[in-house]
Design a protein around this motif. Structure first.
Motif, PDB file in Angstrom:
ATOM      1  N   PHE A 137       0.754  -1.434  -0.042  1.00 11.30           N
ATOM      2  CA  PHE A 137      -0.116   0.025   0.017  1.00 11.30           C
ATOM      3  C   PHE A 137       0.893   1.249   0.237  1.00 11.30           C
ATOM      4  O   PHE A 137       0.687   2.092  -0.591  1.00 11.30           O
ATOM      5  N   ASP A 138       1.880   1.307   1.020  1.00 13.57           N
ATOM      6  CA  ASP A 138       2.950   2.481   0.769  1.00 13.57           C
ATOM      7  C   ASP A 138       3.444   2.873  -0.461  1.00 13.57           C
ATOM      8  O   ASP A 138       3.255   3.878  -0.709  1.00 13.57           O
ATOM      9  N   GLN A 139       3.702   1.755  -1.151  1.00 16.11           N
ATOM     10  CA  GLN A 139       4.216   2.155  -2.544  1.00 16.11           C
ATOM     11  C   GLN A 139       3.236   2.621  -3.494  1.00 16.11           C
ATOM     12  O   GLN A 139       3.369   3.447  -4.349  1.00 16.11           O
ATOM     13  N   ILE A 140       1.932   1.933  -3.515  1.00 17.38           N
ATOM     14  CA  ILE A 140       0.955   2.416  -4.390  1.00 17.38           C
ATOM     15  C   ILE A 140       0.475   3.759  -3.904  1.00 17.38           C
ATOM     16  O   ILE A 140       0.428   4.747  -4.945  1.00 17.38           O
ATOM     17  N   PHE A 141       0.442   4.007  -2.763  1.00 12.70           N
ATOM     18  CA  PHE A 141       0.147   5.391  -2.352  1.00 12.70           C
ATOM     19  C   PHE A 141       1.119   6.365  -2.790  1.00 12.70           C
ATOM     20  O   PHE A 141       0.706   7.385  -3.338  1.00 12.70           O
ATOM     21  N   ALA A 142       2.331   6.270  -2.745  1.00 16.44           N
ATOM     22  CA  ALA A 142       3.447   7.135  -3.210  1.00 16.44           C
ATOM     23  C   ALA A 142       3.424   7.182  -4.542  1.00 16.44           C
ATOM     24  O   ALA A 142       3.556   8.507  -5.228  1.00 16.44           O
ATOM     25  N   ASP A 154      -2.985  14.795  -4.135  1.00 15.74           N
ATOM     26  CA  ASP A 154      -3.356  15.615  -3.150  1.00 15.74           C
ATOM     27  C   ASP A 154      -4.354  15.348  -2.052  1.00 15.74           C
ATOM     28  O   ASP A 154      -4.130  15.627  -0.865  1.00 15.74           O
ATOM     29  N   VAL A 155      -5.137  14.442  -2.406  1.00 18.53           N
ATOM     30  CA  VAL A 155      -5.847  13.847  -1.570  1.00 18.53           C
ATOM     31  C   VAL A 155      -6.451  12.374  -1.893  1.00 18.53           C
ATOM     32  O   VAL A 155      -6.603  12.099  -3.217  1.00 18.53           O
ATOM     33  N   PHE A 156      -6.357  11.591  -1.005  1.00 14.77           N
ATOM     34  CA  PHE A 156      -6.539  10.079  -1.242  1.00 14.77           C
ATOM     35  C   PHE A 156      -7.511   9.358  -0.147  1.00 14.77           C
ATOM     36  O   PHE A 156      -7.269   9.641   1.191  1.00 14.77           O
ATOM     37  N   ALA A 157      -8.546   8.922  -0.597  1.00 12.61           N
ATOM     38  CA  ALA A 157      -9.704   8.346   0.251  1.00 12.61           C
ATOM     39  C   ALA A 157      -9.675   7.075   0.368  1.00 12.61           C
ATOM     40  O   ALA A 157      -9.674   6.297  -0.750  1.00 12.61           O
ATOM     41  N   LEU A 158      -9.997   6.525   1.394  1.00  8.53           N
ATOM     42  CA  LEU A 158      -9.979   4.923   1.481  1.00  8.53           C
ATOM     43  C   LEU A 158     -11.641   4.639   1.925  1.00  8.53           C
ATOM     44  O   LEU A 158     -12.132   5.348   2.519  1.00  8.53           O
TER      45      LEU A 158
END
Length: 262
Positions: free
Chosen positions: A19-24, A29-33
């Motif tokens: 997840f950390d890599q995908i997020f990066a 600017d905004v990431f919602a889960l």
């Protein structure tokens, strides 16, 4: 501005799948889960330069939403303001100078539409919530604000039209493709909101964001488009891209994204 939404169907599990890599890589600017399935303190994420905001369900290991933002919002709301609908951590709403950003995980109507009455009540309350934010009417506990447009995203648990799922005929009347749920989604759009993916890709087929874990559904692309970015109609002209990232794995859903010229 790049915005991303993803139903992770259990954040602790996805955290073990990169997840950390995908997020990066998204550099949103905004990431919602949605469907984080955890309580406060049950996960530690290293997401530098982002503020994080969480809504938790009272029931452990269930539902839940979260928003990560490079900018600190002016205020954050965690409920619609309807007691019987606000126990499952299904919404995070962040006010920014340009717009309200609303992350939602809509209740599933369940097999044989067992929870359809709850679902209909949610859809009505959520629509009213977004319209109120748009008009500057904030639920009790929030701070009054000027009218501003709304950007909403998440798992809406409905395929709106036949083009939005692989097998519409065999699924008609089932949860996620019932006349009731589709009708409420139409009401939401008719209230003044635009489906950004269909705005830019009106005739694209085979564009899905969720696949069952059964029957090799993802391999065969037998999916449903139930994850959306909607914007107030006044923002429609500022939408520059709306994408479905079917190449990103880790959940039974894939991320969807929106780029806005604001």
């Amino acid at each position: 501005m790049r915005l991303v939404s993803w139903n992770v169907n259990g954040l602790r599990a996805v955290a073990k799948k990169g997840f950390d890599q995908i997020f990066a890589e998204f550099d949103a600017d905004v990431f919602a889960l949605q469907e984080t399935k955890l309580q406060e303190g049950q996960i530690q994420l290293e997401l530098p330069d982002h503020c994080d905001y969480w809504s938790y369900a009272e029931r452990k290991g269930y539902s839940g939403t979260a928003v990560f933002s490079k900018r600190e919002p002016l205020q954050v709301l965690h409920a619609l303001g309807v007691d019987e609908l606000d126990t499952e951590g299904r919404v995070v709403a962040c006010e920014f100078p340009e717009f309200w950003f609303v992350d939602v995980y809509t209740p599933n109507a369940q097999d044989k539409l067992a929870r359809i009455d709850h679902r209909m009540a949610w859809d009505d309350a959520f629509r009213a919530f977004c319209l109120n934010l748009q008009e500057g009417r904030v639920p009790q506990g929030g701070q009054a604000t000027l009218p501003k447009p709304v950007v909403m995203c998440g798992d809406f648990n409905v395929a709106h039209h036949e083009i939005d799922l692989k097998n519409p005929s065999s699924n008609r009347g089932n949860a996620g493709f019932s006349d009731e749920e589709r009708g409420k989604f139409t009401e939401l759009l008719d209230a003044g909101f635009t489906d950004t993916f269909r705005l830019l890709h009106p005739d694209e087929v085979g564009a899905y964001s969720w696949w069952s874990y059964r029957f090799n559904a993802r391999k065969n692309n037998a999916g449903w488009r139930i994850d959306y970015f909607l914007v107030s109609d006044q923002l429609a002209s500022q939408v520059s891209a709306a994408r479905i990232h079917a190449d990103v794995f880790g959940s039974d859903h894939c991320p969807v994204s929106l780029e806005l010229n604001v």
